[in-house]
Design an enzyme around this catalytic site. Structure first.
Site, PDB file in Angstrom:
ATOM      1  N   LYS A   1       0.826  -1.379  -0.669  1.00 37.79           N
ATOM      2  CA  LYS A   1       0.199   0.277   0.127  1.00 37.79           C
ATOM      3  C   LYS A   1       0.776   1.208   0.134  1.00 37.79           C
ATOM      4  O   LYS A   1       0.813   2.616  -0.977  1.00 37.79           O
ATOM      5  CB  LYS A   1      -1.023  -0.159   1.412  1.00 37.79           C
ATOM      6  CG  LYS A   1      -1.471   1.313   1.542  1.00 37.79           C
ATOM      7  CD  LYS A   1      -2.479   1.475   2.614  1.00 37.79           C
ATOM      8  CE  LYS A   1      -1.725   1.652   3.958  1.00 37.79           C
ATOM      9  NZ  LYS A   1      -1.008   3.016   4.872  1.00 37.79           N
ATOM     10  N   ASN A   2       1.706   1.398   1.089  1.00 38.80           N
ATOM     11  CA  ASN A   2       2.238   2.245   1.198  1.00 38.80           C
ATOM     12  C   ASN A   2       3.615   2.424   0.020  1.00 38.80           C
ATOM     13  O   ASN A   2       3.838   4.147  -0.630  1.00 38.80           O
ATOM     14  CB  ASN A   2       3.237   2.262   2.659  1.00 38.80           C
ATOM     15  CG  ASN A   2       2.173   2.876   3.394  1.00 38.80           C
ATOM     16  OD1 ASN A   2       0.649   2.910   3.115  1.00 38.80           O
ATOM     17  ND2 ASN A   2       2.623   2.540   5.261  1.00 38.80           N
TER      18      ASN A   2
ATOM     19  N   CYS B   1      -3.728  13.507  13.035  1.00 42.36           N
ATOM     20  CA  CYS B   1      -4.780  12.340  12.612  1.00 42.36           C
ATOM     21  C   CYS B   1      -4.330  11.682  14.175  1.00 42.36           C
ATOM     22  O   CYS B   1      -3.411  12.012  14.739  1.00 42.36           O
ATOM     23  CB  CYS B   1      -4.658  11.417  11.809  1.00 42.36           C
ATOM     24  SG  CYS B   1      -2.571  10.619  11.593  1.00 42.36           S
TER      25      CYS B   1
ATOM     26  N   ARG C   1       1.396  14.721  12.978  1.00 36.63           N
ATOM     27  CA  ARG C   1       2.055  14.472  11.676  1.00 36.63           C
ATOM     28  C   ARG C   1       2.121  15.760  10.413  1.00 36.63           C
ATOM     29  O   ARG C   1       1.414  15.707   9.493  1.00 36.63           O
ATOM     30  CB  ARG C   1       1.163  13.574  10.858  1.00 36.63           C
ATOM     31  CG  ARG C   1       1.144  11.733  12.363  1.00 36.63           C
ATOM     32  CD  ARG C   1       0.532  11.109  11.209  1.00 36.63           C
ATOM     33  NE  ARG C   1       1.067  10.050  10.112  1.00 36.63           N
ATOM     34  CZ  ARG C   1       1.119   9.196   9.464  1.00 36.63           C
ATOM     35  NH1 ARG C   1      -0.532   9.109   9.721  1.00 36.63           N
ATOM     36  NH2 ARG C   1       1.803   9.160   8.181  1.00 36.63           N
TER      37      ARG C   1
ATOM     38  N   VAL D   1       3.320  18.889   8.034  1.00 38.47           N
ATOM     39  CA  VAL D   1       4.351  18.163   6.560  1.00 38.47           C
ATOM     40  C   VAL D   1       5.399  19.207   6.696  1.00 38.47           C
ATOM     41  O   VAL D   1       6.066  19.348   5.689  1.00 38.47           O
ATOM     42  CB  VAL D   1       3.666  18.625   5.599  1.00 38.47           C
ATOM     43  CG1 VAL D   1       2.333  17.633   6.021  1.00 38.47           C
ATOM     44  CG2 VAL D   1       2.600  19.977   5.952  1.00 38.47           C
ATOM     45  N   ASP D   2       6.705  20.047   7.767  1.00 36.02           N
ATOM     46  CA  ASP D   2       7.230  20.722   6.948  1.00 36.02           C
ATOM     47  C   ASP D   2       7.736  20.879   6.665  1.00 36.02           C
ATOM     48  O   ASP D   2       8.527  21.533   6.224  1.00 36.02           O
ATOM     49  CB  ASP D   2       7.457  21.293   8.682  1.00 36.02           C
ATOM     50  CG  ASP D   2       7.856  20.679   9.696  1.00 36.02           C
ATOM     51  OD1 ASP D   2       7.581  19.289   9.727  1.00 36.02           O
ATOM     52  OD2 ASP D   2       9.186  21.256  10.465  1.00 36.02           O
ATOM     53  N   LEU D   3       8.188  19.307   6.413  1.00 33.19           N
ATOM     54  CA  LEU D   3       9.424  18.481   6.133  1.00 33.19           C
ATOM     55  C   LEU D   3       9.188  18.677   4.661  1.00 33.19           C
ATOM     56  O   LEU D   3      10.423  19.040   3.753  1.00 33.19           O
ATOM     57  CB  LEU D   3      10.825  17.383   7.073  1.00 33.19           C
ATOM     58  CG  LEU D   3      10.566  17.425   7.674  1.00 33.19           C
ATOM     59  CD1 LEU D   3      11.254  16.349   8.718  1.00 33.19           C
ATOM     60  CD2 LEU D   3      11.436  18.755   8.492  1.00 33.19           C
TER      61      LEU D   3
ATOM     62  N   ASP E   1       4.661   0.160  12.005  1.00 32.33           N
ATOM     63  CA  ASP E   1       3.982   0.162  11.021  1.00 32.33           C
ATOM     64  C   ASP E   1       3.061  -1.536  11.538  1.00 32.33           C
ATOM     65  O   ASP E   1       2.033  -2.327  11.075  1.00 32.33           O
ATOM     66  CB  ASP E   1       3.546  -0.037   9.744  1.00 32.33           C
ATOM     67  CG  ASP E   1       3.478   1.280   9.896  1.00 32.33           C
ATOM     68  OD1 ASP E   1       3.260   2.697  10.031  1.00 32.33           O
ATOM     69  OD2 ASP E   1       3.729   1.632   8.349  1.00 32.33           O
TER      70      ASP E   1
ATOM     71  N   ILE F   1       7.888   6.963  16.839  1.00 30.36           N
ATOM     72  CA  ILE F   1       8.178   7.161  15.982  1.00 30.36           C
ATOM     73  C   ILE F   1       7.176   7.886  15.837  1.00 30.36           C
ATOM     74  O   ILE F   1       6.810   9.175  15.450  1.00 30.36           O
ATOM     75  CB  ILE F   1       8.189   6.679  14.769  1.00 30.36           C
ATOM     76  CG1 ILE F   1       8.794   5.334  14.610  1.00 30.36           C
ATOM     77  CG2 ILE F   1       7.807   7.614  13.384  1.00 30.36           C
ATOM     78  CD1 ILE F   1      10.448   6.264  14.181  1.00 30.36           C
TER      79      ILE F   1
ATOM     80  N   ARG G   1      -8.626   0.059   4.276  1.00 32.64           N
ATOM     81  CA  ARG G   1      -7.766   1.078   3.967  1.00 32.64           C
ATOM     82  C   ARG G   1      -5.945  -0.131   3.270  1.00 32.64           C
ATOM     83  O   ARG G   1      -5.829   0.590   2.364  1.00 32.64           O
ATOM     84  CB  ARG G   1      -7.696   2.240   4.799  1.00 32.64           C
ATOM     85  CG  ARG G   1      -9.051   2.800   5.366  1.00 32.64           C
ATOM     86  CD  ARG G   1      -8.335   4.110   6.256  1.00 32.64           C
ATOM     87  NE  ARG G   1      -6.950   4.858   5.518  1.00 32.64           N
ATOM     88  CZ  ARG G   1      -6.907   5.650   5.367  1.00 32.64           C
ATOM     89  NH1 ARG G   1      -6.896   6.670   6.273  1.00 32.64           N
ATOM     90  NH2 ARG G   1      -5.871   6.462   4.885  1.00 32.64           N
TER      91      ARG G   1
HETATM   92  C1  EPZ Z   1       4.701   6.675   6.583  1.00 30.08           C
HETATM   93  O1  EPZ Z   1       4.506   8.107   6.827  1.00 30.08           O
HETATM   94  C2  EPZ Z   1       3.584   5.745   6.894  1.00 30.08           C
HETATM   95  N1  EPZ Z   1       2.783   5.923   5.409  1.00 30.08           N
HETATM   96  C3  EPZ Z   1       3.300   5.467   7.671  1.00 30.08           C
HETATM   97  O2  EPZ Z   1       2.673   4.517   7.553  1.00 30.08           O
HETATM   98  C4  EPZ Z   1       4.849   4.532   7.826  1.00 30.08           C
HETATM   99  O3  EPZ Z   1       4.535   4.948   9.821  1.00 30.08           O
HETATM  100  C5  EPZ Z   1       6.040   6.640   8.761  1.00 30.08           C
HETATM  101  O4  EPZ Z   1       5.681   5.983   7.082  1.00 30.08           O
HETATM  102  C6  EPZ Z   1       6.805   5.239   9.801  1.00 30.08           C
HETATM  103  O5  EPZ Z   1       7.194   4.420   8.544  1.00 30.08           O
HETATM  104  C7  EPZ Z   1       2.491   5.908   4.002  1.00 30.08           C
HETATM  105  O6  EPZ Z   1       3.973   5.160   3.636  1.00 30.08           O
HETATM  106  C8  EPZ Z   1       1.512   6.574   3.320  1.00 30.08           C
HETATM  107  P1  EPZ Z   1       6.703   9.927   8.145  1.00 30.08           P
HETATM  108  P2  EPZ Z   1       4.760   9.523   6.893  1.00 30.08           P
HETATM  109  O7  EPZ Z   1       7.094  11.325   7.668  1.00 30.08           O
HETATM  110  O8  EPZ Z   1       5.919   9.366   5.908  1.00 30.08           O
HETATM  111  C9  EPZ Z   1       7.300  13.086  11.347  1.00 30.08           C
HETATM  112  C10 EPZ Z   1       0.065   3.217   7.798  1.00 30.08           C
HETATM  113  O9  EPZ Z   1      -0.130   3.010   9.247  1.00 30.08           O
HETATM  114  N2  EPZ Z   1       7.763  14.116  10.245  1.00 30.08           N
HETATM  115  O10 EPZ Z   1       8.554   9.431   8.088  1.00 30.08           O
HETATM  116  O11 EPZ Z   1       3.618  10.376   7.268  1.00 30.08           O
HETATM  117  C11 EPZ Z   1       6.179  13.083  11.298  1.00 30.08           C
HETATM  118  O12 EPZ Z   1       5.021  13.294  12.636  1.00 30.08           O
HETATM  119  C12 EPZ Z   1       1.096   4.653   8.320  1.00 30.08           C
HETATM  120  O13 EPZ Z   1       0.450   2.649   7.015  1.00 30.08           O
HETATM  121  C13 EPZ Z   1       7.775  15.973  10.741  1.00 30.08           C
HETATM  122  O14 EPZ Z   1       7.937  16.482  12.023  1.00 30.08           O
HETATM  123  O15 EPZ Z   1       6.055   9.195   8.321  1.00 30.08           O
HETATM  124  C14 EPZ Z   1       6.653  11.601  13.138  1.00 30.08           C
HETATM  125  O16 EPZ Z   1       6.868  11.722  14.222  1.00 30.08           O
HETATM  126  C15 EPZ Z   1       0.948   4.581   9.384  1.00 30.08           C
HETATM  127  N3  EPZ Z   1       7.289  16.505   9.356  1.00 30.08           N
HETATM  128  C16 EPZ Z   1       8.701  10.717  11.571  1.00 30.08           C
HETATM  129  O17 EPZ Z   1       8.254  12.659  11.274  1.00 30.08           O
HETATM  130  C17 EPZ Z   1       7.449  16.351   8.273  1.00 30.08           C
HETATM  131  O18 EPZ Z   1       7.084  16.821   7.497  1.00 30.08           O
HETATM  132  C18 EPZ Z   1       8.201   9.968  10.283  1.00 30.08           C
HETATM  133  O19 EPZ Z   1       6.943  10.395   9.811  1.00 30.08           O
HETATM  134  C19 EPZ Z   1       7.042  15.194   7.438  1.00 30.08           C
HETATM  135  C20 EPZ Z   1       6.871  14.198   9.548  1.00 30.08           C
END
Ligand code: EPZ
Length: 428
Positions: free
Chosen positions: A22-23, A120, A125, A127-129, A310, A332, A402
């Protein structure tokens, strides 16, 4: 709303074919926006999330055609022209990964308006990065009324992107944008999840020049146009790990096929420590557990190749029946233990304090009505139900839909007593 009923106690014996990830699939679908040619994705999972992204892409101008190919489900995506560069709130809010259309829209049209996804249940979560990466590529960003208004009047310009923390979504987003930028981009502190490699492979088949994906430094040499390609979606490592945990929980012997054991090595190490027999093979792995009790083991979630967040909920379900106390630390996401009180409704003994859960193994779980507020939490309740006495009713199954394709079918083919009850109210 559908529910899933499980009568616990049946051992699992048989084979489970793993679906496409999925991801990865949803980011690969977004990549189709980068070319006017057709992108053919094979080994596609048919899930609520992929259908959902398909709907958003159709709004932006993509033709999306699903079919059954020689090797399973396929999706053909073709965006001859972007008809709208706006991703509205109601669509982005429902699935955060929709936000990743922003980069491709900018690369293709030079401007876009995409809703901020918001938090969520598992955490804030932000999106600053993602925005930092786009700014490093010369994008001007304004935030108004919950929307990102982004413009790249001179086109995207390659540049250095140094992430303060490794983010899966932001790394993918940076790749999706930088492939069509002018000049070179170097992403440092990139996420190293296998999905990065899958995305880079697909982009390279489309004519991009990406190297280093899967390591902390990714180099991208921008090209002026991408073309069509055919790409097989990688196997779903979280689905693989989930069924490995289901087999460990219920007992029996299950062969997981069409997948790769090395994607979940951190989990397999913990399973072996807990007393579960794991045998990797060419096409996946076999998981076996006889009657013996499990041993409690400690787990800290971490970025790949560490223990996947996950899989944390599903592992907690397993530990509810292990001998001793297991300490599980979630590093995480800040709020990813919502399954703990639901597991407790089944008789588990769990104490949560901040990012740490202490699970003291009990002799048995007992079926009850439960529900969960996210995908992986929901499936942890299914896993617990496989070993609980009597009937467990998992409400709000739409979370499961989902991310798990034909879950009841795959488990019942191995002897689980599990069925979907369509419609009706859920227990609030
Ligand atoms: C992906 O989410 C996956 N989703 C998540 O799976 C998974 O848990 C996660 O990666 C970690 O492996 C998808 O791929 C669709 P991150 P993502 O950006 O990309 C922080 C599932 O159940 N962060 O690596 O959103 C964030 O808050 C889902 O399938 C910022 O601070 O994860 C988190 O603490 C749930 N600013 C950490 O980084 C940002 O701009 C890692 O998040 C982006 C992230």
């Amino acid at each position: 709303m559908d529910r899933i009923a499980i009568i616990g106690g049946a051992r699992l014996e048989g084979e489970i074919p793993i679906s496409g990830a999925k991801n990865s699939a949803i980011k690969l679908m977004a990549a189709s926006l980068l070319t006017e040619d057709a992108l053919r994705l094979t080994n596609m999972p048919r899930l609520a999330d992929t259908r959902f992204l398909g709907k958003l892409l159709e709004r932006l101008g993509t033709e999306v055609v699903e079919s059954e190919g020689a090797d399973g489900p396929e999706t053909l995506l073709r965006t001859r022209e972007i008809v709208s560069a706006i991703a509205p709130y109601d669509l982005v809010r429902q699935m955060r990964a929709s936000f990743n259309v922003l980069g491709p829209l900018l690369a293709r049209t030079g401007q876009a308006k995409v809703s901020l996804p918001g938090g969520c249940t598992i955490g804030a979560r932000p999106v600053d990065l993602h925005l930092q990466a786009l700014e490093a590529l010369g994008v001007q960003i304004d935030l108004h009324e919950g929307y990102v208004y982004a413009q790249a009047p001179r086109g995207l310009q390659g540049g250095p992107i140094d992430f303060p923390i490794a983010s899966v979504g932001a790394t993918e987003h940076a790749m999706l944008a930088a492939v069509l930028a002018q000049g070179d981009t170097v992403i440092t502190n990139a996420a190293r999840e296998p999905e990065m490699i899958d995305l880079a492979d697909c982009l390279n088949k489309m004519g991009a020049k990406v190297s280093g994906a899967g390591t902390a430094t990714i180099h991208i040499e921008g090209v002026s146009r991408l073309h069509g390609a055919t790409h097989a979606v990688m196997p779903d490592r979280i689905e693989t790990g989930t069924y490995a945990l289901a087999a460990a929980m219920a007992g029996g012997e299950v062969r997981l096929t069409r997948t790769r054991s090395d994607f979940i090595q951190a989990l397999l190490d913990k399973l072996s420590e807990a007393g579960v027999e794991v045998t990797p093979h060419n096409d996946g792995l076999t998981v076996k557990r006889n009657g013996a009790r499990l041993r409690a083991v400690e787990v800290d979630t971490a970025a790949y190749p560490g223990f996947a967040t996950d899989l944390q909920a599903q592992f907690m379900a397993l530990m509810t029946l292990a001998d001793g106390e297991s300490v599980i630390r979630e590093t995480i996401f800040e709020n990813r233990f919502m399954h703990a009180p639901e597991l407790s409704r089944l008789g588990a003994d769990i104490t949560v304090s901040g990012g740490e859960a202490r699970v003291r193994g009990v002799d048995a779980l007992e079926g009850a009505q439960v529900m969960a507020t996210d995908l992986r939490a929901s499936v942890s309740l299914v896993i617990a139900g496989l070993a609980a006495r009597g009937e467990t009713m998992v409400n709000r199954v739409y979370h499961l839909d989902r991310g798990f394709e034909r879950l009841e079918e795959k488990l019942s083919a191995c002897g689980a007593q599990i069925r979907r009850i369509s419609g009706g109210g859920d227990e609030e």
